[in-house]
Design a protein around this motif. Structure first.
Motif, PDB file in Angstrom:
ATOM      1  N   GLU A  47       5.884  -1.644  -0.817  1.00  0.00           N
ATOM      2  CA  GLU A  47       6.384  -1.757   0.567  1.00  0.00           C
ATOM      3  C   GLU A  47       5.281  -2.407   1.583  1.00  0.00           C
ATOM      4  OE1 GLU A  47       9.504  -0.930   1.720  1.00  0.00           O
ATOM      5  OE2 GLU A  47       8.989  -1.151   3.734  1.00  0.00           O
ATOM      6  N   CYS A  48       4.096  -1.594   1.519  1.00  0.00           N
ATOM      7  CA  CYS A  48       3.197  -2.150   2.374  1.00  0.00           C
ATOM      8  C   CYS A  48       2.609  -3.476   1.881  1.00  0.00           C
ATOM      9  CB  CYS A  48       1.922  -1.012   2.487  1.00  0.00           C
ATOM     10  SG  CYS A  48       2.507   0.349   3.061  1.00  0.00           S
ATOM     11  N   CYS A  62       3.736   5.224   3.314  1.00  0.00           N
ATOM     12  CA  CYS A  62       5.017   4.964   3.400  1.00  0.00           C
ATOM     13  C   CYS A  62       5.860   5.603   2.213  1.00  0.00           C
ATOM     14  CB  CYS A  62       5.377   3.422   3.487  1.00  0.00           C
ATOM     15  SG  CYS A  62       5.202   2.769   1.923  1.00  0.00           S
ATOM     16  N   CYS A  91       2.566   6.285  -1.924  1.00  0.00           N
ATOM     17  CA  CYS A  91       1.796   5.494  -1.014  1.00  0.00           C
ATOM     18  C   CYS A  91       1.674   6.541   0.070  1.00  0.00           C
ATOM     19  CB  CYS A  91       2.419   4.270  -0.509  1.00  0.00           C
ATOM     20  SG  CYS A  91       1.650   3.491   0.985  1.00  0.00           S
ATOM     21  N   CYS A  99       1.255  -1.091  -3.252  1.00  0.00           N
ATOM     22  CA  CYS A  99       2.320  -0.522  -2.900  1.00  0.00           C
ATOM     23  C   CYS A  99       3.337  -1.586  -2.475  1.00  0.00           C
ATOM     24  CB  CYS A  99       2.161   0.159  -1.177  1.00  0.00           C
ATOM     25  SG  CYS A  99       3.384   0.680  -0.507  1.00  0.00           S
TER      26      CYS A  99
END
Ligand code: ANZ
Ligand code: ZN
Length: 713
Positions: free
Chosen positions: A161-162, A179, A176, A159
């Motif tokens: 973002e994570c 998120c 994900c 992911c």
């Protein structure tokens, strides 16, 4: 009479229950253990929302029912406080995850206590506590020793973002789970758990489990066992479940990651001996079968669509019963990717030595404590934030004592929750994760309540870990829970409640305004628990009016109490209704029945018997534990309604309360119902009957239970 003052009454009883430990079960001595578990929440900044209140109340009522039925009910509560969900929150608000989590937990405890559940607060678990995660790391080590944890390079979900890898289960529709960012692929060396070794057992055992059917089906599909054959088309092995269609196979398709993708141009169909083209297309998945298929457009819809797109001929060949290739079983389930390149989790207890390779941390050195670091932001380059803290990772090899480095990734949060049910009853034990005797006594969990969204996440891992521990000899059972009940979701105006939509409803203001009992009743009145419900503020005020009415009606009856069983029939009907409803968790219809009962006795001229009121209050206590405890105190002046026995439904039908007495078929009297001997005796003693009997011979006595007794003279 006083108005119902929920603030004072709820606070008073919560304090008294805590003092008298009425919700603390004697773990060692309990005679009839019943383990009633609710999926523990993860602490978020908003705190508990009404969805939690809904689910936990549904579980609590069930626990209360079992307690009234004579079980020693253990109903624990805790916090799934490690992991990406809490950590993402901390990152968003720029607070250190440790500080944030501690604060959020305090808030959760306050809110959970305010609900008035019968939770045993003497045995909580907090997964981010070193006392707990020492054993999460211990489980990792046992997996490693059993060959169920391994390190491998793989093309894994990532992911952006994570900034961490994810397991297959945490990717929902290629996004994900946390998120909703589109997940990408990354080639990384990671730790995995060999859950695929248990694919067949996870599948087979489902038949034995008393779980919500939908959850079992979801698990079954996720495991995705397919029995077919692998067949050579030249250098390419395809996987098919329909070998009978092979004469119609006019092309072969490879997944984009297949080693021969882009290399092989044509192959020979072994059945038709014809040369056919090879393509590469995304609809063929890497992870199913061999990553290659034979395209049979005449029989398979997806193949037909592909053939149309590519202008390929569709050959309607006959089905065959000839066999080709060899048997092959394939699964959808993949091994569980355990590593996370994040901060807020238990460090994976492994050490890398340039001489000896990867070595497990000796058990005596557990826990490997997560240090409090300032730069806890995920970095995104394939390693976790601990990689910048040499004081953490620099260590000695447990084998050769030379300089070595600790793993800087932490484990998946779903590992924390994959064994928490084992820890609850054993929280007093320092030297073992779970005590043998206590575990045998209390587990498997008798009733587990939770959300359907965990069907293939938590619930799959939770079964796998228990199965593995069973095979290692640590547990006397392979399945951690006999019954699982999936509650429905609470929505707001038809939309799923979520933080991103900003429509999360906090129960605090409703508890303050109307009281926890009213909130409980309102939530359970929305419909059967499995359906969830739609939260509306307007309804709760109406429920509060009913609660006030119950308070007023019962108080009025108490002032003018009949010491017998007046009105018992209606109370019996209610008891019976509750018995049917509680198992199915159709609490809404029990609440309706209670409303009917209150309407039936409301007339101020009507007297109600003490025993009748007691029955009503016991049923009502599951829903409104505080209010009923207060009324119970007024009625009895002693003991607690929550330590009563579930009442018998007694006699329900009206005709069974009296029996008609006949002489030669003519009605002469009525007597109370009972068995034949009693009724016969009562009838003979009755002067209205006795005068006909005296001086006559009784030829025959005909008795119809609950209806009639006829003396033939
Ligand atoms: C030929 C065929 C003819 C198939 C037919 C099906 C129907 P189900 O049917 O869901 O059990 N398959 C095999 N490997 C695949 C992969 N890696 N990615 C995508 N699809 C794959 O699934 C088994 C079928 O899925 C297999 O049988 C194969 O298509 C396809 F009338 O082969 B069949
Ligand atoms: Zn993410």
């Amino acid at each position: 009479m006083d108005k119902y003052d929920h603030k004072t009454i709820e606070a008073k009883w919560q304090r008294k229950w805590e003092e008298n430990k009425i919700n603390v079960v004697d773990i060692e001595k309990a005679k009839k253990p019943f383990y009633n578990l609710w999926m523990f929440p993860y602490p978020s900044a908003e705190g508990l929302h009404v969805g939690h209140a809904f689910a936990s109340t549904a579980a609590d009522i069930y626990g209360r029912y079992k307690k009234l039925c004579g079980y020693d009910v253990f109903q624990p509560i805790g916090y799934d406080s490690f992991g990406i969900h809490s950590e993402n929150f901390a990152l968003k608000i720029g607070e250190h995850p440790k500080i944030f989590t501690d604060r959020a937990i305090k808030n959760y405890e306050r809110q959970l206590r305010a609900m008035g559940h019968m939770d045993d607060w003497s045995r909580t678990v907090t997964t981010s506590d070193p006392i707990y995660y020492k054993w999460t790391q211990w489980i990792f080590l046992q997996m490693y020793k059993a060959g169920l944890a391994y390190r491998a390079k793989a093309n894994v979900n990532f992911c952006p973002e994570c900034k961490t890898v994810l397991s297959d289960e945490q990717v929902i529709d290629s996004k994900c789970e946390r998120c909703s960012t589109e997940v990408t692929k990354k080639e990384l060396e990671q730790w995995f758990f060999r859950i695929t070794k248990y694919a067949d057992k996870l599948l087979k055992n489902l038949d034995k489990l008393n779980w919500t059917e939908k959850i079992k089906l979801t698990q079954k599909n996720w495991i995705g066992r397919k029995e077919g054959r692998k067949i050579r088309f030249g250098d390419i092995e395809v996987f098919t479940t329909r070998v009978d269609t092979i004469f119609g196979a006019t092309f072969v398709i490879l997944s984009p990651n297949h080693p021969l993708a882009g290399k092989a141009k044509t192959v020979v169909n072994p059945a038709t001996k014809k040369e056919i083209p090879v393509f590469v297309d995304e609809y063929v998945m890497d992870s199913v079968g061999t990553g290659a298929i034979m395209g049979v457009p005449a029989y398979d819809d997806r193949d037909l669509a592909f053939a149309r797109k590519m202008n390929l001929p569709v050959v309607k060949a006959k089905l065959t019963d000839k066999v080709f290739g060899e048997k092959m079983i394939t699964y959808h389930l993949r091994d569980w990717l355990i590593s996370r390149q994040r901060y807020w989790g238990p460090p994976i207890p492994m050490i890398n030595c340039s001489e000896c390779g990867w070595q497990p941390v000796p058990e005596k050195d557990l826990p490997v404590e997560l240090p409090f670091i300032e730069d806890y932001q995920p970095k995104g380059a394939g390693r976790g934030p601990l990689e910048n803290y040499p004081e953490f990772y620099k260590t000695k090899c447990p084998k050769c004592n030379g300089p070595a480095e600790r793993e800087t990734d932490v484990s998946d949060t779903f590992l924390d929750s994959a064994w928490y049910e084992l820890r609850y009853p054993s929280t007093n034990f320092k030297n073992v994760p779970f005590d043998k005797k206590i575990t045998k006594k209390w587990l498997p969990v008798n009733m587990y309540t939770g959300g359907p969204e965990h069907a293939v996440l938590h619930l799959m891992y939770f079964r796998f870990v228990a199965m593995a521990l069973f095979d290692m000899g640590y547990l006397p059972f392979a399945e951690p829970c006999e019954r699982f009940f999936a509650h429905g979701m609470l929505v707001k105006n038809g939309v799923k409640m979520s933080k991103s939509k900003g429509n999360v409803v906090n129960p605090d203001e409703y508890i303050a305004k109307f009281g926890a009992d009213t909130l409980r009743l309102y939530l359970m009145f929305m419909g059967p628990v499995e359906n969830g419900g739609d939260w509306r503020d307007t309804g709760i005020a109406g429920m509060r009016r009913w609660v006030d009415r119950v308070w007023q009606v019962i108080n009025q009856k108490l002032e003018n109490l009949e010491e017998g069983t007046e009105g018992m029939l209606e109370a019996n009907k209610l008891v019976k209704k509750a018995e049917e409803d509680v198992e199915r968790r159709h609490y809404n219809t029990t609440i309706s029945a209670m409303m009917v009962f209150i309407n039936g006795i409301a007339d101020s001229n009507k007297k109600v018997g003490r025993k009748t009121l007691e029955k009503f209050l016991i049923v009502f206590s599951m829903f409104a534990p505080h209010l009923v405890e207060e009324l119970w105190e007024k009625l009895r002046g002693k003991d607690s309604v929550h330590s009563q026995k579930w009442p018998e439904a007694g006699k329900i039908t009206t005709e069974s309360s009296v029996v008609v007495v006949m002489i030669n078929g003519k009605m002469r009297a009525t007597v109370p119902a009972g068995n034949k001997e009693t009724v016969e005796r009562l009838a003979k003693e009755d002067p209205r009957v006795a005068k006909y009997l005296s001086g006559n011979d009784i030829q025959k006595v005909v008795f119809v239970s609950g209806k009639v007794i006829n003396f033939v003279l």
